[in-house]
Motif scaffolding. Structure first.
Motif, mmCIF file in Angstrom:
data_model
loop_
_atom_site.group_PDB
_atom_site.id
_atom_site.type_symbol
_atom_site.label_atom_id
_atom_site.label_comp_id
_atom_site.label_asym_id
_atom_site.label_seq_id
_atom_site.Cartn_x
_atom_site.Cartn_y
_atom_site.Cartn_z
ATOM 1 N N ALA A 102 0.816 -1.220 0.000
ATOM 2 C CA ALA A 102 0.000 0.000 0.000
ATOM 3 C C ALA A 102 0.846 1.266 0.000
ATOM 4 N N LEU A 103 2.028 1.202 0.689
ATOM 5 C CA LEU A 103 2.805 2.432 0.864
ATOM 6 C C LEU A 103 3.957 2.586 -0.127
ATOM 7 N N ALA A 104 4.205 1.553 -0.922
ATOM 8 C CA ALA A 104 5.331 1.593 -1.861
ATOM 9 C C ALA A 104 5.337 2.857 -2.726
ATOM 10 N N PRO A 105 4.187 3.330 -3.230
ATOM 11 C CA PRO A 105 4.210 4.516 -4.095
ATOM 12 C C PRO A 105 4.660 5.786 -3.370
ATOM 13 N N LEU A 106 4.559 5.822 -2.014
ATOM 14 C CA LEU A 106 4.920 7.041 -1.277
ATOM 15 C C LEU A 106 6.419 7.110 -0.951
ATOM 16 N N ALA A 107 7.108 5.957 -1.030
ATOM 17 C CA ALA A 107 8.482 5.866 -0.533
ATOM 18 C C ALA A 107 9.423 6.738 -1.338
ATOM 19 N N ALA A 108 10.182 7.617 -0.607
ATOM 20 C CA ALA A 108 11.179 8.465 -1.260
ATOM 21 C C ALA A 108 12.542 7.780 -1.257
ATOM 22 N N GLY A 109 12.634 6.644 -0.574
ATOM 23 C CA GLY A 109 13.892 5.892 -0.525
ATOM 24 C C GLY A 109 13.550 4.447 -0.240
ATOM 25 N N GLU A 110 14.553 3.710 0.194
ATOM 26 C CA GLU A 110 14.345 2.283 0.445
ATOM 27 C C GLU A 110 13.540 2.055 1.727
ATOM 28 N N MET A 111 12.474 1.227 1.614
ATOM 29 C CA MET A 111 11.679 0.924 2.805
ATOM 30 C C MET A 111 12.421 -0.097 3.649
ATOM 31 N N ARG A 112 12.259 0.019 4.984
ATOM 32 C CA ARG A 112 12.882 -0.970 5.862
ATOM 33 C C ARG A 112 11.814 -1.755 6.589
ATOM 34 N N VAL A 113 11.924 -3.090 6.485
ATOM 35 C CA VAL A 113 10.927 -3.950 7.126
ATOM 36 C C VAL A 113 11.597 -4.668 8.291
ATOM 37 N N ASP A 114 11.029 -4.509 9.481
ATOM 38 C CA ASP A 114 11.536 -5.212 10.647
ATOM 39 C C ASP A 114 10.530 -6.305 10.975
ATOM 40 N N ALA A 115 10.768 -7.518 10.439
ATOM 41 C CA ALA A 115 9.790 -8.599 10.548
ATOM 42 C C ALA A 115 9.554 -9.002 12.004
ATOM 43 N N ALA A 116 10.607 -8.981 12.818
ATOM 44 C CA ALA A 116 10.470 -9.413 14.215
ATOM 45 C C ALA A 116 9.559 -8.468 14.991
ATOM 46 N N ALA A 117 9.730 -7.159 14.768
ATOM 47 C CA ALA A 117 8.926 -6.186 15.501
ATOM 48 C C ALA A 117 7.601 -5.885 14.784
ATOM 49 N N LEU A 118 7.375 -6.520 13.597
ATOM 50 C CA LEU A 118 6.180 -6.255 12.789
ATOM 51 C C LEU A 118 6.042 -4.752 12.535
ATOM 52 N N ARG A 119 7.124 -4.173 12.048
ATOM 53 C CA ARG A 119 7.189 -2.722 11.908
ATOM 54 C C ARG A 119 7.813 -2.400 10.557
ATOM 55 N N LEU A 120 7.345 -1.338 9.922
ATOM 56 C CA LEU A 120 7.832 -0.967 8.603
ATOM 57 C C LEU A 120 8.115 0.539 8.570
#
Lengths: 323, 267
Positions: free
Chosen positions: A247-265
């Motif tokens: 959903a948020l990929a189009p807004l990203a001005a740089g590389e998105m970071r996904v923290d799978a353990a913390a369920l946080r993006l």
């Protein structure tokens, strides 16, 4: 006007550990210069060389026009320094501590006494002036330490991690004090591991890593290099994480970071609050359940990740090892 | 201000600091007072009841030895205080100030004279209680006390040097105790050195502790014709030899300590 502080190619080794690896600095008179970096980056070593506590293995440096090695005794009359461990005497009172420093700057008994009272009042320590420092809180000790650095009203001031270890309230109050000083035209070299502190106090920031400057600029310039603010979203399960990423990929001005353990993006965004509104709109439209969402400034960790490719927390702490 | 004036002025400032510290931290002063009390009582009553000397009481013989032993042990306070200050930031502040580099050590050792005077007065009073007496003219007795004080001052510098070389309070305490013990016990403090085997006898006779004890015995009149001083130069000329030993220790250890101070704080 010549710079108040210069350093060219400073090198300092502790055995095999290289604490400084060609440090260059130039600080114009009347400005606040922030050395920003994690533990072990070489900030404290730099401050200790510039305040004549350490001799560099190579390179040269001047402060207020004096060479830090060859002219150390004369240089000391022109600087004030306060370190990360409050340099105050526990058994003396606040007033006695400052009077002692005044006498060691050779201000004379009377002027030392008057100056001590002035500074105690300015740092809101009048009530505790005649109590032994042993009973002071951490914040009070730091204020007294800073007052000690100002006794001779020196043209160049060194503040080595002045707020490390303080609680947020004491930190904020010390920031106000330092900001007030700077308005008086003193040249200040400040070392810190807090981006917010450098942001708040410094005209120019040098980001330091592995004993050298890796980026130099104003706080805004450095942040622009990082791509501005971040939108951070927390979700309840792994499937949600993937949905948010789409959903948020189009807004990203740089590389998105996904923290799978913390369920946080984390998504770097271009225009602050508007981006957060847009992000929330997209998440609602997609029907994604979100636990938490917010906008925040880049952290020191992200500065490092961007500039060096490694996180600050993983750095070898050379100074700590050498101690 | 020239370098010499600066040394005096800054030394005085730091001395004032150290005397304030002694007043505010009575635990240190407490140690300085209790140590001699324990030594005097222990040695006077435990050994004194077993040892008979020709021509004089054991207490008379013993007390000058206890004086010097307490001085040697008490000087640890100088070193211990320095190692504690080294752990904190205060020496960093001093080193960034335009002050004389020797001032911190001058102030520390001069401040510790207060400790030494307290300790010597306590011991003299305890000595009088257990039967020690001064048999000489007042000016000789005063000279005796001054000599003890001079040796104590010189020994403060020895401890300052060891402290700055070792830097850590715990390490310093261990090492300096190990060094002080043979200095005190390989001397004439409690035993007759002529009955020691060689080469221990020669070591004991030239030991500064023996020399200062012999000088104190002579100046306080705690000697007996039945127990002549051993036939070794320093003990035959104890007063000048004690003076020479004290000055020699000062001449060697004061500059050494100042150099180590510069290095110890700039790491």
């Amino acid at each position: 006007m010549p710079p108040a502080i210069t350093a060219e190619g400073l090198v300092k080794r502790y055995g095999d550990v290289v604490a400084l690896d060609g440090m260059d600095l130039s600080v114009p008179e009347g400005t606040v210069f922030g050395l920003l970096g994690p533990n072990g980056a070489g900030k404290t070593t730099t401050a200790r060389i510039l305040t004549t506590l350490l001799k560099p293995d190579a390179g040269r440096a001047t402060v207020a026009g004096f060479d830090v090695v060859a002219e150390a005794p004369r240089l000391r009359a022109h600087i004030g320094a306060c370190g990360q461990y409050a340099a105050v005497d526990d058994h003396l009172t606040g007033a006695e501590n400052l009077e002692m420093v005044g006498r060691l700057y050779h201000l004379g008994t009377r002027s030392s006494r008057r100056r001590a009272r002035e500074l105690l009042e300015r740092f809101d320590l009048t009530g505790a002036a005649d109590r032994p420092v042993r009973g002071y809180s951490g914040g009070m000790r730091r204020r007294l330490d800073l007052a000690g650095a100002l006794v001779a009203d020196p043209p160049v001031l060194f503040l080595d991690e002045p707020t490390t270890g303080l609680d947020p309230r004491a930190r904020a109050s010390l920031w106000d004090v330092i900001a007030g000083l700077v308005a008086g035209g003193t040249t200040v070299l400040l070392t810190t591991q807090y981006l917010e502190e450098a942001d708040r106090l410094a005209d120019t920031i040098a980001v330091v890593d592995h004993g050298r400057v890796i980026a130099l600029g104003t706080a805004d310039e450095l942040k622009d290099d990082l791509g501005g603010d971040r939108v951070e979203v927390a979700v309840t399960d792994a499937a949600g994480l993937e949905a948010v990423r789409r959903a948020l990929a189009p807004l990203a001005a740089g590389e998105m970071r996904v923290d799978a353990a913390a369920l946080r993006l984390t998504v770097p965004v271009g225009d602050g609050a508007a981006s957060l509104t847009a992000a929330l709109g997209r998440l609602a439209a997609e029907g994604v359940t979100v636990r938490d969402a917010g906008l925040r400034r880049p952290t020191l960790d992200e500065v490092f990740l961007t500039l060096t490719g490694h996180r600050s927390g993983e750095l070898v702490t050379a100074e700590e090892e050498a101690r | 201000m020239n370098a010499l004036q600066m040394t005096f002025a800054d030394g005085a400032t730091i001395t004032k600091r150290n005397i304030l510290k002694i007043r505010r931290a009575p635990d240190l002063l407490g140690g300085v007072i209790t140590l001699p009390i324990v030594f005097v009582l222990l040695f006077a009553y435990v050994f004194g009841s077993m040892i008979e000397l020709p021509g004089m009481s054991y207490a008379e013989y013993l007390i000058p030895g206890v004086f010097v032993q307490s001085i040697v042990m008490g000087a640890q306070i100088t070193g211990y205080t320095l190692t504690q200050d080294l752990q904190k930031g205060i020496f960093d502040r001093f080193r960034t100030l335009p002050m004389a580099p020797s001032a911190v050590l001058v102030g520390q050792t001069v401040g510790d004279i207060v400790m030494n005077v307290t300790s010597i007065v306590t011991m003299a009073l305890m000595g009088l209680i257990v039967g020690w007496r001064i048999h000489t003219a007042p000016h000789e007795a005063v000279l005796g006390f001054l000599l003890l004080l001079l040796f104590a001052y010189a020994f403060s510098w020895v401890n300052a040097t060891v402290a700055l070389a070792l830097r850590k309070p715990e390490v310093f305490n261990n090492i300096v105790t190990i060094l002080s013990m043979p200095l005190v016990f390989l001397s004439n403090a409690y035993v007759d050195t002529t009955r020691l085997p060689e080469p221990l006898q020669t070591v004991a006779e030239w030991n500064p502790v023996s020399v200062v004890i012999q000088a104190a015995r002579e100046l306080f009149g705690n000697t007996s014709a039945a127990m002549p001083a051993p036939d070794a130069w320093p003990l035959q000329h104890a007063v000048p030899a004690a003076l020479l030993w004290s000055l020699l220790l000062l001449a060697v250890f004061a500059p050494l300590a100042v150099r180590l101070y510069g290095r110890a704080v700039s790491r």
